[in-house]
Design an enzyme around this catalytic site. Structure first.
Site, PDB file in Angstrom:
ATOM      1  N   GLY A   1       0.824  -1.208   0.000  1.00 13.83           N
ATOM      2  CA  GLY A   1       0.000   0.000   0.000  1.00 13.83           C
ATOM      3  C   GLY A   1       0.855   1.253   0.000  1.00 13.83           C
TER       4      GLY A   1
ATOM      5  N   ARG B   1      -8.030  -2.986  -1.786  1.00 15.39           N
ATOM      6  CA  ARG B   1      -7.958  -1.900  -0.785  1.00 15.39           C
ATOM      7  C   ARG B   1      -8.321  -0.564  -1.431  1.00 15.39           C
ATOM      8  NH1 ARG B   1      -2.288  -2.572   2.222  1.00 15.39           N
ATOM      9  NH2 ARG B   1      -3.164  -0.885   3.470  1.00 15.39           N
TER      10      ARG B   1
ATOM     11  N   GLN C   1       0.010   7.403   4.903  1.00 17.98           N
ATOM     12  CA  GLN C   1       0.104   7.177   3.454  1.00 17.98           C
ATOM     13  C   GLN C   1      -0.636   8.275   2.703  1.00 17.98           C
ATOM     14  OE1 GLN C   1      -1.210   3.150   2.750  1.00 17.98           O
ATOM     15  NE2 GLN C   1       0.672   2.273   3.577  1.00 17.98           N
TER      16      GLN C   1
ATOM     17  N   ASP D   1      -0.137  -0.538  13.139  1.00 21.26           N
ATOM     18  CA  ASP D   1       0.379  -1.829  12.667  1.00 21.26           C
ATOM     19  C   ASP D   1       0.663  -2.791  13.818  1.00 21.26           C
ATOM     20  OD1 ASP D   1       0.184  -0.978  10.068  1.00 21.26           O
ATOM     21  OD2 ASP D   1       2.296  -0.397   9.895  1.00 21.26           O
TER      22      ASP D   1
ATOM     23  N   LYS E   1      -6.628  -2.927   5.959  1.00 18.83           N
ATOM     24  CA  LYS E   1      -5.208  -3.262   5.800  1.00 18.83           C
ATOM     25  C   LYS E   1      -5.067  -4.448   4.837  1.00 18.83           C
ATOM     26  CE  LYS E   1      -3.721   0.016   8.366  1.00 18.83           C
ATOM     27  NZ  LYS E   1      -3.014   1.121   7.734  1.00 18.83           N
TER      28      LYS E   1
ATOM     29  N   ARG F   1       1.504  -9.648   9.129  1.00 16.22           N
ATOM     30  CA  ARG F   1       1.352  -9.361  10.554  1.00 16.22           C
ATOM     31  C   ARG F   1       0.415 -10.367  11.243  1.00 16.22           C
ATOM     32  NH1 ARG F   1       4.513  -4.912  10.615  1.00 16.22           N
ATOM     33  NH2 ARG F   1       4.143  -3.406   8.970  1.00 16.22           N
TER      34      ARG F   1
HETATM   35  C1  S3P Z   1       2.450   3.317   6.509  1.00 13.77           C
HETATM   36  C2  S3P Z   1       1.350   3.887   7.072  1.00 13.77           C
HETATM   37  C3  S3P Z   1       0.263   3.102   7.678  1.00 13.77           C
HETATM   38  C4  S3P Z   1       0.714   1.690   8.008  1.00 13.77           C
HETATM   39  C5  S3P Z   1       1.456   1.065   6.863  1.00 13.77           C
HETATM   40  C6  S3P Z   1       2.691   1.869   6.523  1.00 13.77           C
HETATM   41  C7  S3P Z   1       3.457   4.202   5.898  1.00 13.77           C
HETATM   42  O1  S3P Z   1      -0.824   3.038   6.779  1.00 13.77           O
HETATM   43  O2  S3P Z   1      -0.397   0.893   8.343  1.00 13.77           O
HETATM   44  O3  S3P Z   1       1.856  -0.252   7.208  1.00 13.77           O
HETATM   45  O4  S3P Z   1       4.578   3.743   5.618  1.00 13.77           O
HETATM   46  O5  S3P Z   1       3.150   5.380   5.686  1.00 13.77           O
HETATM   47  P1  S3P Z   1      -1.971   4.170   6.765  1.00 13.77           P
HETATM   48  O6  S3P Z   1      -1.322   5.454   6.495  1.00 13.77           O
HETATM   49  O7  S3P Z   1      -2.901   3.775   5.665  1.00 13.77           O
HETATM   50  O8  S3P Z   1      -2.617   4.104   8.113  1.00 13.77           O
END
Ligand code: S3P
Length: 428
Positions: free
Chosen positions: A93, A121, A168, A313, A340, A388
């Protein structure tokens, strides 16, 4: 591949953690759009950060890799070529959301795809703001990968209040903002991991209860020449493992302790866990430390919903810790877990129930009746192809009375390729 997990009588020794996944992605992406050459030390060997590197190669970036050292010749903001074939983000993601922000900003014509999990997703959260910024972007049902990007007439600056606490999403908008002549402003009410801001030296200031962060074409993108810290999210499995296994004393070296990631450390300490940090230091723009964990009894807790983005996470492995606390613990306000790599609320509920724990699943959380003498039933645990879930089920199984099986156990390679080896080593 199915892994067998035997009961352990303590976790002992020293673990070299895998390099941080979130920072590895960012180091490579930001190195590519810097004007300089970057040498990234301790780049993750896991599958997700490898997806980022292979996408960048398709975009014409020269990358050399020698074990954990990655050298990237930056091409500046406008140096990407339009890739001839779709960019495969795999299971990642972070690759898809951050790279889409950069490519939308740069006006690259590209298609981004992912595996079945990633294709299920939602990408609506990034499509909507990028479109408002002037990107030409489309997606399956306007929501899911493949995402298609086309050239456009320039990025319009935007003031954007994040509708969800997501690093993200925040990073995606700020990265697109790097291509606009006027600053894009992102207002963050609930803090999420801030690696993007730190690694790009973005300016921010307090705003209401949160902060406002700015990015624009006048920001210089620095070379990303530093050593990536050990992954705090990987450390969390051992923090809980050693806390619940009597006779444990475990040392974790070089753990990233960025305060926007360390929620579970504070929660476990509040529960009574015996965790100490030594030699706290800065590594580039990120704080790191060594960590020692030994077994202790745990008290139950109602997790403050405001802490959720800070340990998003780590919630699955925190649920495992809850099973061994002296009473009922709760998580509420964690609906985001359903979006997730798999629906982590339902998946953890099934894993814990399968092990005989007393749990109640809610729309946005879970309640777990803990017992310090809880003996998980040894069982066959589904990993839901989610790294995970596999690791949480493994730590839980190490407390069972007999051998358990973890199905599709190789999915741990997404973030922690040596997990099974480390588990065997510390279990003695
Ligand atoms: C991440 C942000 C999180 C996290 C993912 C990594 C990142 O996601 O769950 O494993 O590297 O910015 P979200 O921003 O969608 O919460």
């Amino acid at each position: 591949m199915t892994e067998t997990v035997r009961p352990a009588s303590g976790f002992n020794g020293t673990i070299q953690l895998p390099p941080d996944k979130s920072i590895s992605h960012r180091a490579a992406l930001f190195a590519a759009i810097s004007d300089e050459k970057s040498i990234i030390e301790n780049y993750s060997e896991a599958a997700d950060p490898a997806s980022t590197l292979s996408c960048l190669k398709q975009l014409g970036i020269q990358i050399e890799r020698e074990k954990n050292r990655v050298t990237i010749q930056g091409v500046g903001r406008k140096g990407f070529i339009n890739p001839a074939t779709p960019l495969d983000c795999g299971n990642s993601g972070t690759t898809m959301r951050l790279l889409t922000g950069i490519l939308a900003g740069a006006g690259v014509t590209a298609e981004l795809t992912g595996d079945d999990s990633l294709s299920g997703r939602t990408m609506k959260r990034i499509i909507e703001p990028l479109r408002r910024m002037g990107a030409t972007i489309s997606a399956q049902e306007d929501e899911f990968a493949p995402i298609s990007l086309k050239d456009h007439s320039g990025i319009k600056p935007m003031r954007y209040t994040l509708p969800i606490a997501s690093a993200q999403l925040k990073s995606c908008v700020l990265l697109a903002g790097l291509f606009g002549d006027e600053p894009t402003e992102v207002i963050e009410q609930t803090p999420s991991r801030d690696h993007t801001e730190r690694l790009l030296n973005l300016t921010s200031e307090p705003y209401g209860q949160g902060k406002i962060i700015r990015s624009s074409s006048s920001d210089t993108i620095p070379a990303q020449s530093y050593t990536v810290p050990g992954d705090f999210s990987a450390a969390a499995f051992w923090m809980v493992g050693a806390a619940i296994q009597s006779g444990s004393e475990l040392i974790l070296k070089n753990v990233g302790i960025n305060p926007s990631r360390t929620g579970i450390l504070h929660v476990l300490k509040q529960m009574g866990a015996n965790i100490t940090l030594t030699d706290e230091r800065m590594q580039g723009s990120e704080p790191v430390a060594d960590m020692k964990i030994s077994n202790s009894s745990l008290q139950p807790i109602d997790l403050d919903p405001k802490l959720i983005p800070n340990c998003i996470d780590e919630l699955p492995i925190l649920m495992v810790a809850f099973c061994f606390a002296n009473g009922r613990s709760t998580i509420r306000g964690a609906e985001e877990l359903r979006h997730k790599e798999t629906d982590r609320l339902s998946a953890m509920h099934e894993i814990l129930t399968n092990a005989g724990a007393e749990t109640t699943l809610r729309d946005d959380g879970i309640e777990i009746e803990g017992d310090p003498d809880f003996k998980p039933q040894n069982a066959e645990f589904n990993s839901y192809h989610d790294h995970r879930m596999a690791m949480a089920a493994a730590i839980l199984s190490s407390k069972a009375g007999g051998e358990s099986s973890i199905l599709d156990a190789d999915c741990t390679a997404i973030s922690y390729p040596n997990f099974w080896k480390d588990l065997k080593e510390v279990s003695g």
